[in-house]
Write a protein that holds these residues in place. Sequence first.
Motif, mmCIF file in Angstrom:
data_model
loop_
_atom_site.group_PDB
_atom_site.id
_atom_site.type_symbol
_atom_site.label_atom_id
_atom_site.label_comp_id
_atom_site.label_asym_id
_atom_site.label_seq_id
_atom_site.Cartn_x
_atom_site.Cartn_y
_atom_site.Cartn_z
ATOM 1 N N VAL A 95 12.290 27.829 -12.763
ATOM 2 C CA VAL A 95 13.320 26.888 -12.300
ATOM 3 C C VAL A 95 13.828 27.298 -10.920
ATOM 4 C CG1 VAL A 95 15.637 25.984 -12.724
ATOM 5 C CG2 VAL A 95 14.036 26.226 -14.622
ATOM 6 N N ASN A 96 14.097 28.574 -10.754
ATOM 7 C CA ASN A 96 14.594 29.066 -9.464
ATOM 8 C C ASN A 96 13.572 28.849 -8.352
ATOM 9 O OD1 ASN A 96 16.983 29.912 -10.622
ATOM 10 N ND2 ASN A 96 16.321 32.033 -10.894
ATOM 11 N N TYR A 97 12.305 29.018 -8.691
ATOM 12 C CA TYR A 97 11.249 28.836 -7.688
ATOM 13 C C TYR A 97 11.203 27.381 -7.229
ATOM 14 C CZ TYR A 97 6.705 29.259 -5.395
ATOM 15 O OH TYR A 97 5.685 29.254 -4.463
ATOM 16 N N ALA A 98 11.266 26.463 -8.187
ATOM 17 C CA ALA A 98 11.250 25.037 -7.839
ATOM 18 C C ALA A 98 12.466 24.672 -6.994
ATOM 19 C CB ALA A 98 11.211 24.189 -9.105
ATOM 20 N N GLU A 99 13.625 25.153 -7.392
ATOM 21 C CA GLU A 99 14.850 24.793 -6.676
ATOM 22 C C GLU A 99 14.903 25.444 -5.289
ATOM 23 O OE1 GLU A 99 18.249 25.376 -9.245
ATOM 24 O OE2 GLU A 99 17.915 23.360 -10.057
ATOM 25 N N VAL A 118 14.791 14.129 -7.178
ATOM 26 C CA VAL A 118 15.941 14.547 -7.987
ATOM 27 C C VAL A 118 15.658 14.343 -9.474
ATOM 28 C CG1 VAL A 118 17.644 14.221 -6.159
ATOM 29 C CG2 VAL A 118 17.102 12.310 -7.662
ATOM 30 N N TYR A 119 14.852 13.335 -9.796
ATOM 31 C CA TYR A 119 14.492 13.126 -11.200
ATOM 32 C C TYR A 119 13.653 14.300 -11.719
ATOM 33 C CZ TYR A 119 12.127 11.397 -15.342
ATOM 34 O OH TYR A 119 11.621 11.279 -16.622
ATOM 35 N N ILE A 120 12.696 14.746 -10.923
ATOM 36 C CA ILE A 120 11.850 15.872 -11.332
ATOM 37 C C ILE A 120 12.698 17.123 -11.552
ATOM 38 C CG2 ILE A 120 10.033 17.458 -10.561
ATOM 39 C CD1 ILE A 120 8.768 15.055 -9.102
ATOM 40 N N LEU A 121 13.642 17.373 -10.651
ATOM 41 C CA LEU A 121 14.523 18.531 -10.825
ATOM 42 C C LEU A 121 15.374 18.381 -12.084
ATOM 43 C CD1 LEU A 121 15.708 19.318 -7.186
ATOM 44 C CD2 LEU A 121 14.410 20.818 -8.700
ATOM 45 N N GLY A 122 15.807 17.160 -12.357
ATOM 46 C CA GLY A 122 16.558 16.921 -13.582
ATOM 47 C C GLY A 122 15.726 17.230 -14.811
ATOM 48 N N MET A 123 14.472 16.793 -14.797
ATOM 49 C CA MET A 123 13.584 17.035 -15.933
ATOM 50 C C MET A 123 13.280 18.523 -16.107
ATOM 51 S SD MET A 123 12.969 14.444 -17.740
ATOM 52 C CE MET A 123 11.711 15.287 -18.715
ATOM 53 N N ILE A 124 13.062 19.216 -14.996
ATOM 54 C CA ILE A 124 12.795 20.654 -15.064
ATOM 55 C C ILE A 124 13.963 21.372 -15.738
ATOM 56 C CG2 ILE A 124 12.665 22.754 -13.644
ATOM 57 C CD1 ILE A 124 10.862 21.212 -11.725
ATOM 58 N N ASN A 125 15.171 21.012 -15.348
ATOM 59 C CA ASN A 125 16.349 21.662 -15.930
ATOM 60 C C ASN A 125 16.587 21.227 -17.372
ATOM 61 O OD1 ASN A 125 18.128 23.419 -13.961
ATOM 62 N ND2 ASN A 125 17.214 21.796 -12.722
ATOM 63 N N GLU A 126 16.257 19.987 -17.687
ATOM 64 C CA GLU A 126 16.397 19.538 -19.076
ATOM 65 C C GLU A 126 15.448 20.312 -19.990
ATOM 66 O OE1 GLU A 126 15.560 15.570 -21.795
ATOM 67 O OE2 GLU A 126 16.194 15.289 -19.711
ATOM 68 N N ILE A 127 14.211 20.469 -19.553
ATOM 69 C CA ILE A 127 13.243 21.233 -20.346
ATOM 70 C C ILE A 127 13.684 22.692 -20.456
ATOM 71 C CG2 ILE A 127 10.860 22.066 -20.449
ATOM 72 C CD1 ILE A 127 10.052 19.465 -19.010
ATOM 73 N N ALA A 128 14.220 23.229 -19.353
ATOM 74 C CA ALA A 128 14.707 24.611 -19.374
ATOM 75 C C ALA A 128 15.824 24.770 -20.402
ATOM 76 C CB ALA A 128 15.204 25.012 -17.988
ATOM 77 N N PHE A 129 16.679 23.769 -20.517
ATOM 78 C CA PHE A 129 17.741 23.827 -21.524
ATOM 79 C C PHE A 129 17.153 23.806 -22.932
ATOM 80 C CE2 PHE A 129 20.387 21.456 -24.551
ATOM 81 C CZ PHE A 129 21.460 22.333 -24.648
ATOM 82 N N LEU A 130 16.184 22.940 -23.149
ATOM 83 C CA LEU A 130 15.560 22.858 -24.470
ATOM 84 C C LEU A 130 14.894 24.175 -24.850
ATOM 85 C CD1 LEU A 130 13.980 19.290 -24.217
ATOM 86 C CD2 LEU A 130 15.918 19.980 -25.651
ATOM 87 N N LYS A 131 14.390 24.889 -23.841
ATOM 88 C CA LYS A 131 13.708 26.153 -24.100
ATOM 89 C C LYS A 131 14.676 27.313 -24.303
ATOM 90 C CE LYS A 131 9.345 24.975 -23.861
ATOM 91 N NZ LYS A 131 8.369 25.276 -24.936
ATOM 92 N N THR A 132 15.818 27.264 -23.633
ATOM 93 C CA THR A 132 16.721 28.423 -23.640
ATOM 94 C C THR A 132 18.080 28.161 -24.278
ATOM 95 O OG1 THR A 132 17.702 27.880 -21.490
ATOM 96 C CG2 THR A 132 15.664 29.190 -21.476
#
Length: 208
Positions: A95-99, A118-132
């Motif tokens: 996530v940090n690398y993408a941002e 911005v949608y892609i960044l939203g999805m990346i963070n949403e998946i990160a939440f689901l994982k962590t």
Amino acid sequence: MNPDIKKIIAVSAAIFILLVAYYGSYLPMRKSTVFIETMRSSSMIKTISDFESAFSVPLDYPSQIGQEELVRSMANTINGSLQNVSDPRAVSELVNYAEKYYAPLIARGRGMSFGQDVYILGMINEIAFLKTKEPKYLQAAEKYFKMGQTLGPKRPQTLYGLLDVYRMSGNIDAFKKIADQVLSQWPDDARTSNLVNQMLNSSSSESK
């Protein structure tokens, strides 16, 4: 005109043309070529460190032409990779690398496909939440989806992104507001109708 001046003008013009060709054509083409080579060899990437080392080469290449497209492609790769990552530390690094590479593009606030960014960044963070299950990722997802909503209030990707965020955060009022908008635009959306019923039933059960 003085012959010496003519020579100076001719040489200056030649240098200018070469510089334009170098910075406007050669470097962007070389940057794209390096990125394509990185994608083709991505099967050799085994660790997060390998990923960062490989993709940083084209992304750090000295040409900003085409940078947004390459950053978007890299982010889409991360978006897919996160599905198979369970280690919270690895999730954070991706996530940090993408941002990191998206930061200057987001700060600029515009672009040919800024809404998609911005949608892609939203999805990346949403998946990160689901994982962590770390709230910071859900908050970031909401931020990016809201940015997308500002750019395109009726865009389905953004609306469904916010719908998921508010469902997962338990924000019933915000969820209902977005759900009402979704159903006003797509009345036959059975999934959203079912989610609304589930949220309302859950809320009623908790209040008893």
